[in-house]
Write a protein that holds these residues in place. Sequence first.
Motif, PDB file in Angstrom:
ATOM      1  N   CYS A 261       0.851  -1.233  -0.045  1.00 31.80           N
ATOM      2  CA  CYS A 261      -0.029   0.054  -0.006  1.00 31.80           C
ATOM      3  C   CYS A 261       1.044   1.316  -0.034  1.00 31.80           C
ATOM      4  O   CYS A 261       1.890   1.178   0.063  1.00 31.80           O
ATOM      5  N   GLN A 262       0.418   2.427  -0.015  1.00 32.35           N
ATOM      6  CA  GLN A 262       0.838   3.546  -0.225  1.00 32.35           C
ATOM      7  C   GLN A 262       1.277   3.996   1.225  1.00 32.35           C
ATOM      8  O   GLN A 262       0.423   3.815   2.140  1.00 32.35           O
ATOM      9  N   LEU A 263       2.492   4.416   1.499  1.00 29.13           N
ATOM     10  CA  LEU A 263       2.837   4.793   2.986  1.00 29.13           C
ATOM     11  C   LEU A 263       2.704   6.138   3.133  1.00 29.13           C
ATOM     12  O   LEU A 263       3.093   6.999   2.434  1.00 29.13           O
ATOM     13  N   LEU A 264       1.893   6.376   3.964  1.00 28.61           N
ATOM     14  CA  LEU A 264       1.548   7.869   4.467  1.00 28.61           C
ATOM     15  C   LEU A 264       2.550   8.564   5.476  1.00 28.61           C
ATOM     16  O   LEU A 264       3.239   7.745   6.254  1.00 28.61           O
ATOM     17  N   ASP A 265       2.677   9.912   5.784  1.00 31.90           N
ATOM     18  CA  ASP A 265       3.189  10.373   6.574  1.00 31.90           C
ATOM     19  C   ASP A 265       3.110   9.795   8.051  1.00 31.90           C
ATOM     20  O   ASP A 265       1.597   9.694   8.191  1.00 31.90           O
ATOM     21  N   GLY A 266       3.724   9.637   8.802  1.00 26.93           N
ATOM     22  CA  GLY A 266       3.198   9.309  10.201  1.00 26.93           C
ATOM     23  C   GLY A 266       3.183   7.472  10.255  1.00 26.93           C
ATOM     24  O   GLY A 266       2.658   6.888  11.133  1.00 26.93           O
ATOM     25  N   GLY A 267       3.622   6.872   9.061  1.00 27.85           N
ATOM     26  CA  GLY A 267       3.669   5.504   9.161  1.00 27.85           C
ATOM     27  C   GLY A 267       2.284   4.757   8.882  1.00 27.85           C
ATOM     28  O   GLY A 267       2.425   3.537   8.770  1.00 27.85           O
ATOM     29  N   LYS A 268       1.307   5.509   8.473  1.00 24.40           N
ATOM     30  CA  LYS A 268       0.085   4.769   8.121  1.00 24.40           C
ATOM     31  C   LYS A 268       0.048   4.395   6.756  1.00 24.40           C
ATOM     32  O   LYS A 268       0.881   4.928   6.005  1.00 24.40           O
ATOM     33  N   THR A 269      -0.761   3.442   6.282  1.00 28.57           N
ATOM     34  CA  THR A 269      -0.821   3.100   5.150  1.00 28.57           C
ATOM     35  C   THR A 269      -2.249   3.455   4.170  1.00 28.57           C
ATOM     36  O   THR A 269      -3.260   3.375   5.233  1.00 28.57           O
ATOM     37  N   LYS A 270      -2.251   3.628   3.055  1.00 26.52           N
ATOM     38  CA  LYS A 270      -3.514   3.856   2.279  1.00 26.52           C
ATOM     39  C   LYS A 270      -3.510   2.726   1.382  1.00 26.52           C
ATOM     40  O   LYS A 270      -2.598   2.563   0.375  1.00 26.52           O
ATOM     41  N   CYS A 271      -4.247   1.905   1.406  1.00 28.52           N
ATOM     42  CA  CYS A 271      -4.481   0.749   0.847  1.00 28.52           C
ATOM     43  C   CYS A 271      -5.706   0.783  -0.225  1.00 28.52           C
ATOM     44  O   CYS A 271      -6.500   1.819  -0.049  1.00 28.52           O
ATOM     45  N   LEU A 272      -5.854   0.041  -1.169  1.00 24.31           N
ATOM     46  CA  LEU A 272      -7.112   0.157  -2.165  1.00 24.31           C
ATOM     47  C   LEU A 272      -8.155  -0.458  -1.371  1.00 24.31           C
ATOM     48  O   LEU A 272      -8.054  -1.107  -0.336  1.00 24.31           O
ATOM     49  N   GLY A 273      -9.483  -0.244  -1.863  1.00 27.97           N
ATOM     50  CA  GLY A 273     -10.562  -0.691  -1.109  1.00 27.97           C
ATOM     51  C   GLY A 273     -10.921  -2.116  -1.282  1.00 27.97           C
ATOM     52  O   GLY A 273      -9.930  -2.984  -1.650  1.00 27.97           O
ATOM     53  N   LYS A 274     -12.050  -2.691  -0.392  1.00 32.62           N
ATOM     54  CA  LYS A 274     -12.204  -3.845  -0.478  1.00 32.62           C
ATOM     55  C   LYS A 274     -12.453  -4.835  -1.650  1.00 32.62           C
ATOM     56  O   LYS A 274     -12.215  -5.852  -1.651  1.00 32.62           O
ATOM     57  N   SER A 275     -12.830  -4.040  -2.778  1.00 33.11           N
ATOM     58  CA  SER A 275     -12.959  -4.697  -3.948  1.00 33.11           C
ATOM     59  C   SER A 275     -11.671  -5.087  -4.545  1.00 33.11           C
ATOM     60  O   SER A 275     -11.842  -5.686  -5.601  1.00 33.11           O
ATOM     61  N   LYS A 276     -10.370  -4.619  -4.239  1.00 35.72           N
ATOM     62  CA  LYS A 276      -9.222  -5.015  -4.624  1.00 35.72           C
ATOM     63  C   LYS A 276      -8.490  -5.754  -3.815  1.00 35.72           C
ATOM     64  O   LYS A 276      -8.241  -5.249  -2.668  1.00 35.72           O
ATOM     65  N   GLY A 277      -8.105  -6.923  -4.006  1.00 33.29           N
ATOM     66  CA  GLY A 277      -7.631  -7.776  -3.188  1.00 33.29           C
ATOM     67  C   GLY A 277      -8.517  -8.626  -2.231  1.00 33.29           C
ATOM     68  O   GLY A 277      -8.619  -8.400  -0.821  1.00 33.29           O
ATOM     69  N   ARG A 278      -9.569  -9.162  -2.764  1.00 26.86           N
ATOM     70  CA  ARG A 278     -10.776  -9.732  -1.973  1.00 26.86           C
ATOM     71  C   ARG A 278     -10.049 -11.304  -1.270  1.00 26.86           C
ATOM     72  O   ARG A 278      -9.093 -11.630  -1.663  1.00 26.86           O
ATOM     73  N   ARG A 279     -10.977 -11.402  -0.381  1.00 31.03           N
ATOM     74  CA  ARG A 279     -10.675 -12.825   0.122  1.00 31.03           C
ATOM     75  C   ARG A 279     -11.572 -13.731  -0.159  1.00 31.03           C
ATOM     76  O   ARG A 279     -12.670 -13.627  -0.013  1.00 31.03           O
TER      77      ARG A 279
END
Length: 325
Positions: A261-279
Amino acid sequence: LQTLPPVQLAQRYFQIFPEERDPIWQDPCEDKRHKDIWSKEKTCDRFPKLLIIGPQKTGTTALYLFLGMHPDLTSNYPSKETFEEIQFFNGRNYHKGIDWYMEYFPLPSNTSSDFYFEKSANYFDSEVAPRRAAALLPKAKIITILINPADRAYSWYQHQRAHDDPIAQKYTFHDVITAGHDAPLKLQVLQSRCLVPGLYATHLQRWLSHYHPSQILVLDGQMLRTEPASIMDKIQKFLTVTNTLNYHKILAFDPKKGFWCQLLDGGKTKCLGKSKGRRYPDMDADSRNFLREQYREPNIELSKLLYKMGQPLPSWLREELLHIR
Ligand code: A3P
């Protein structure tokens, strides 16, 4: 010499040449006659220089997100109709014309970020997209991502189930891929959307009849999933961007999501939504074997084609070829 009023003349013309009813848009700046009659305010720099053509379910959204993080690259504005993708070259939107298409890109600012790109994942297997794209964007670079076509088919099936497609709800994946010609039409349609895009060599060949091999980059979708930063290095070389971005520093693996995922400032991540990388459960062994057989020849064709193009074989393709005796 006789002539007719313009509308009748056009009708008569298309009666004689019906095949010309389908327009083909060329870059107005490639032909002086077109450029001379074009509005002075318009510029040919408002077209993309890179197309991500798909196919669907191979990681195109992740790649689109990662490319959008690059300071030199600018993506299209999202389409309200088609959930972010413009889908210009493959379908009816093409008839809306090039002004319609250009509106999806910002006015050029004459900086290095004027490198526009768009991704429409069903360009890949479209009959018409390569010819149309090459007419308007002859110098464009093209990126396609390939995963094991069996996994792509399964991912599409799961996508349809998640979208409450009654056919995908009613039939198992095995039913879908093994359905015969006497099966209900809707089942055959779903089967075709699962299987046909995976005939990679056929579709790639179509792009190659309109673009030089050096303009096309074939990416290993499995690597995009597991080592996206290395893939992004490769892409930056292919695009010869002015600034090289170190993706190793700005992407992070999110254990909860199970993807990079995209690494944001402060160490959080921004990932794609639920519809991408389903289980969803793993594919059953019978379907895997059936598809291995189905894609045996197409995968051999793909390996020959990639060899001719001078491109490395994706890891999944090497594995599949090992199963062929
Ligand atoms: P699944 O949801 O079946 O796992 P597309 O964007 O072309 O529709 O592709 C969706 C697929 O991208 C997902 O399919 C997932 O496997 C894959 N993918 C690759 N990298 C990803 C990432 N960083 N985040 C989410 N999905 C990713």
